[in-house]
Design an enzyme around this catalytic site. Structure first.
Site, PDB file in Angstrom:
ATOM      1  N   GLU A  69       0.856  -0.939  -0.208  1.00 56.31           N
ATOM      2  CA  GLU A  69      -0.264   0.062  -0.372  1.00 56.31           C
ATOM      3  C   GLU A  69       0.889   1.178  -0.088  1.00 56.31           C
ATOM      4  OE1 GLU A  69      -3.197  -2.065   2.730  1.00 56.31           O
ATOM      5  OE2 GLU A  69      -2.014  -0.806   3.655  1.00 56.31           O
ATOM      6  N   ASP A  89     -11.998  -6.176  -0.580  1.00 58.29           N
ATOM      7  CA  ASP A  89     -12.931  -7.623  -0.446  1.00 58.29           C
ATOM      8  C   ASP A  89     -14.229  -7.122   0.667  1.00 58.29           C
ATOM      9  OD1 ASP A  89     -11.425  -7.284   1.965  1.00 58.29           O
ATOM     10  OD2 ASP A  89     -12.703  -8.405   2.699  1.00 58.29           O
TER      11      ASP A  89
END
Lengths: 252, 252
Positions: B23, B210
């Site tokens: 990230e 998700d």
């Protein structure tokens, strides 16, 4: 003459991390510690340091204090991690002692009022089902070995599993069983993690307030036994500190 | 002339807390940050600071690094708390940004790739069934309000629930529903807690990797979408930082 290894110098400074005021107060009295108002910790945090000299040891008892929003003891892994980190940075102790109450498993031989030294710690509420991350989440580590304290004080020894809940969900139970734990608490593995990170030995003294695999609700049994078991904890911590006085890490 | 309130001075120093290297890397490149080897953090910790000046802002991106024992990103609340604490102490930032990926609930309108600002945070894995301690465990808090960022960048807004597991147990689910959460992550509430403790405003930028209430296993979906969603996260964080440049806290 060669310099002494740190493990062969007499222990001078101890930090005792205790999450709950009820657990801390008898020891503050016993060691005649005074609340300090120095600027060891940042402005605004509720963390409190009690300091005194007892049998030639600089004793610093750190209590994370009452939560600023809710007014209850700042229990759990986040506060324990932060005060362990801040205390080590500020005080450079030779040894950390995390003392507190815990749940115990009768199937593993734990009884109400027993005092244990943790041999190993792990977490039971950090499930990360990705290879290697799963092991990081469990975070199993061995605790600094103190065979002479164990033998001299006749304490029990067992594995400790740490999580941020007082109760035990079915998922927690599966992890605790996998961790082969005799004890369940809310701070131990966090204190041990930070102490390891900063290379300070830590020992964990845990007294059993409630039987997790018994038939009484944990919260009720915990509150009922807190005062009496705290007395047993404080006797044991005093004996540990008496034993440490004048000794080196390698003699523990 | 009266001194300016902190909220009316231009923002100068930002700390961006990011748990995972995947990230962090695109943002390090985007802002042209360099890894620093100063002694900001204690010897031995794996925490890494990247620093640079971008559009007149001192940007410090802090990544907790790879766990020393297991070699994976030091995700979760303990590392996030520690690096937030240590970064605030060392850098005195005007603003903390915690950026990362998260799970999202489609029942609350979250889709893969959506980028949210958290309006509120709470924990879902700190069950302490004793009056008041129960509320402390949940630890609900409002996040520093940034209505202009939200409007200007057309981001979604939702409540975030934090816990140390990637999966969601039935007990977690009950708590997440009670927290009325749209998002589920592993660091946000911890960063917000420490930032609040030290009185530094924090904003949480979370991109959905998700769907928690979908039919795919979380770990699989998370890994499949991590790279693509990280790109969306990095675009959003860059837009947030561009917006912040030259402004005061009260203008966000």
């Amino acid at each position: 003459m060669a310099a002494l290894e740190p493990s062969e110098k007499p222990i001078s400074t101890i930090v005792i991390i205790i999450a709950m005021q009820a657990e801390a107060l008898p020891l503050i009295k016993k060691f005649q510690l005074s609340e300090t108002h120095d600027s060891l910790f940042p402005k605004g945090v509720p963390w409190i340091r009690y300091h005194g000299i007892y049998k030639n040891l600089h004793i610093n008892l750190i209590w994370p204090g009452k939560d600023l929003s809710f007014g209850v003891d700042s229990v759990g892994t986040i506060s324990a991690s932060l005060v362990t980190y801040a205390s080590i940075q500020a005080l450079k102790p030779d040894l950390i002692i995390n003392a507190g109450t815990s749940g115990g498993f009768k199937a593993k031989g734990a009884c109400i009022g027993d005092v244990f030294l943790a041999s190993d710690v792990a977490f039971h509420d950090r499930r990360i089902p990705i290879p290697v991350f799963d092991q990081y989440g469990i975070g199993a580590r061995k605790i600094f070995s103190t065979p002479n304290i164990l033998k001299e004080l006749n304490l029990k020894e067992g594995k400790l599993s740490t999580g941020d809940s007082l109760d035990m969900s079915p998922h927690d139970e599966v992890s605790i069983v996998a961790n082969n734990a005799t004890l369940k608490d809310m701070e131990g593995a966090a204190v041990a993690y930070v102490a390891d990170l900063l290379s300070v030995p830590a020992i964990l003294v845990k007294a059993v307030t409630d039987i997790v695999d018994g038939d009484k609700p944990t919260a009720e049994e915990f509150l009922k036994n807190l005062v009496a078991v705290t007395a047993a904890l404080d006797v044991a911590v005093t004996q540990v500190v008496d034993f440490i006085s004048g000794k080196c890490l390698s003699e523990l």
